[in-house]
Design an enzyme around this catalytic site. Structure first.
Site, short mmCIF file in Angstrom:
data_model
loop_
_atom_site.label_atom_id
_atom_site.label_comp_id
_atom_site.label_asym_id
_atom_site.label_seq_id
_atom_site.Cartn_x
_atom_site.Cartn_y
_atom_site.Cartn_z
N SER A 12 51.59 11.48 110.15
CA SER A 12 52.52 11.73 111.26
C SER A 12 53.63 12.71 110.90
CB SER A 12 53.14 10.42 111.74
OG SER A 12 53.82 9.76 110.69
N GLY A 14 55.44 15.38 107.41
CA GLY A 14 55.44 15.86 106.02
C GLY A 14 56.86 16.14 105.60
N ASP A 237 48.46 9.79 98.63
CA ASP A 237 49.86 9.41 98.81
C ASP A 237 50.14 7.98 98.34
OD1 ASP A 237 48.48 8.27 100.93
OD2 ASP A 237 49.59 9.32 102.49
N ASN A 296 43.55 -1.81 103.10
CA ASN A 296 44.13 -0.97 104.15
C ASN A 296 44.39 -1.83 105.38
OD1 ASN A 296 44.26 1.88 103.33
ND2 ASN A 296 42.08 1.63 102.95
#
Length: 426
Positions: A12, A14, A237, A296
């Site tokens: 969504s 950076g 990430d 997740n």
């Protein structure tokens, strides 16, 4: 003073963060932030890879203009998504996003060749319908000419590093999210690749975090206004987020709270047993040759989606306050149900789930948000108990990092549902 630039790109947004050391203390400063979202393109939901590269350059220029010229730069992004390039290094087609529907039914295609149990025993990666191996199977079935032409596969951070330097590399931590890396050998599982009918040539040798890829290309250096080294971080990430956890414990629990919630612990050996597969845990590669044993969970995507539906009417703080006011509303949902992956309306998806499961249907924004908040926290609590059972170890503390560490209400609900002492930040 030596400065180092981290470019962290999520699904969504950076950001560019400069870091440096002062008297042994790490100092960081956010220099630039930009939005990111998948966009419809030629009938697919895609990432605008050219815009992402230009945003990386934009942030580099901001660093230079403010007097923070870095000694090195590294980029991390989400996992699974990739670019295919031809022999000359030119992009083939679009960089399709994991939420695109092209992978519908691809798990069945793969299962005809390799069972879920065998895949997990080899790679240790949880089954997600958008995993790279299912995306590649979609390309093989729907666009076989693309794979015939392809010479290189680069996951998103690898592609951005290539654009920065002109050099290609496949970084280990992100590569493990493909489902095609053998967990124990820490290398591409060539047997799986062959049995799936994928071209072996597109998979480059794996490079570990800390590898110096090289310096900026001449063109990039001219555009950025400076030259520096490009060093591969843990390019997934979550792998980088886990490195940031300020825990003195060896066996800590973490929750990387962002668009996705990644909850787990670190292991020195992968845990690829059948019980872990059935509970949909994953063994992703981490820095220092450790394993991120995690699950997740749909995460803040649900909250982000509701906010997007209402535009500027509600801030994230407003939605959190409304959820708190409606805390007594009793319904809950399974946040990992596919209905919440990419609905046209998250609000309506929550209502539909509640209706189909015989629960009270939320009537207000606050009631809907209360369902989402409670359901996320309950999922975190369930995941903690599963980790403790699978690893045979009880934990006392949970460390929450990432953007969600700022959501005080969600973190307090998480402490209540997990029964753990919750630490938040950075």
């Amino acid at each position: 003073m030596e400065y180092y630039l981290a470019v962290d790109i999520g699904a969504s947004s950076g950001r560019h963060v400069i870091g440096w050391l002062e008297e042994g203390r790490l100092c960081i400063r956010e220099m630039y932030r930009f939005s990111n979202e998948a966009v419809p393109l030629r009938g697919r939901l895609c990432w605008d890879s050219e815009r992402l590269y230009q945003e990386v350059l934009n942030g580099m220029r901001v660093c230079r203009s403010r007097g923070f010229v870095p000694k090195s730069i590294g980029v991390d992004t989400w996992g699974v998504d990739f670019a295919l390039l031809d022999q000359r290094g030119k992009l083939l087609g679009d960089t399709v996003a994991y939420r695109d529907s092209r992978t519908d039914g691809m798990d069945e295609e793969v299962r005809r060749l390799i069972s879920d149990q065998e895949l997990y025993a080899a790679a240790g990666i949880q089954k997600q319908p958008f995993n790279t191996l299912y995306q590649l199977m979609a390309v093989l079935r729907q666009e076989p000419q693309v794979l015939r032409t392809a010479r290189y596969l680069l996951l998103m951070p690898d592609y951005l590093h290539y654009r920065l330097t002109g050099r290609m590399a496949s970084e280990y931590t992100n590569a493990t999210t493909t489902g095609l890396v053998n967990a124990r050998q820490r290398d591409w599982d060539r047997s799986l690749i062959e049995r799936l009918g994928l071209p072996d040539r597109i998979f480059l040798p794996l490079s570990m975090p800390g590898t110096v890829l090289g310096r900026l290309s001449g063109q990039t250096a001219r555009q950025a206004g400076f030259d520096c080294e490009v060093v591969l971080p843990a390019t997934h990430d979550t792998a980088s987020a886990v490195l940031s956890v300020p825990s003195p414990e060896e066996d800590f629990l973490y929750l990387s709270s962002g668009t996705w919630s990644l909850m787990g612990t670190e292991l020195v050996e992968p845990l690829c047993k059948e019980e872990a597969r059935k509970l949909n845990f994953t063994n992703e590669g981490g820095a220092q040759k450790r394993y991120r044993f995690l699950k997740n969970i749909m995460g803040l995507w649900m909250i982000q989606s509701v906010k997007k539906e209402y535009g500027s009417r509600y801030s994230f703080d407003d939605l959190s306050a409304l959820a708190r006011e409606a805390e007594g509303f009793p319904s809950a949902v399974d946040v990992n149900d596919p209905i919440f992956l990419a609905p046209q309306s998250m609000t309506e998806a929550v209502k539909e789930y509640c209706k189909n499961t015989g629960q009270l249907v939320p009537g207000s924004v606050g009631e809907g948000m209360s369902v989402i908040y409670r359901s996320l926290a309950q999922s975190y609590g369930q995941t903690v108990r599963q980790i403790e059972t699978l690893t045979g170890k009880k934990r006392k503390n949970l460390y929450i990092v990432g953007g969600g560490s700022k959501d005080d209400y969600l973190n307090r609900l998480t402490a209540r549902e997990t029964g753990l002492c919750v630490y938040t930040g950075p």
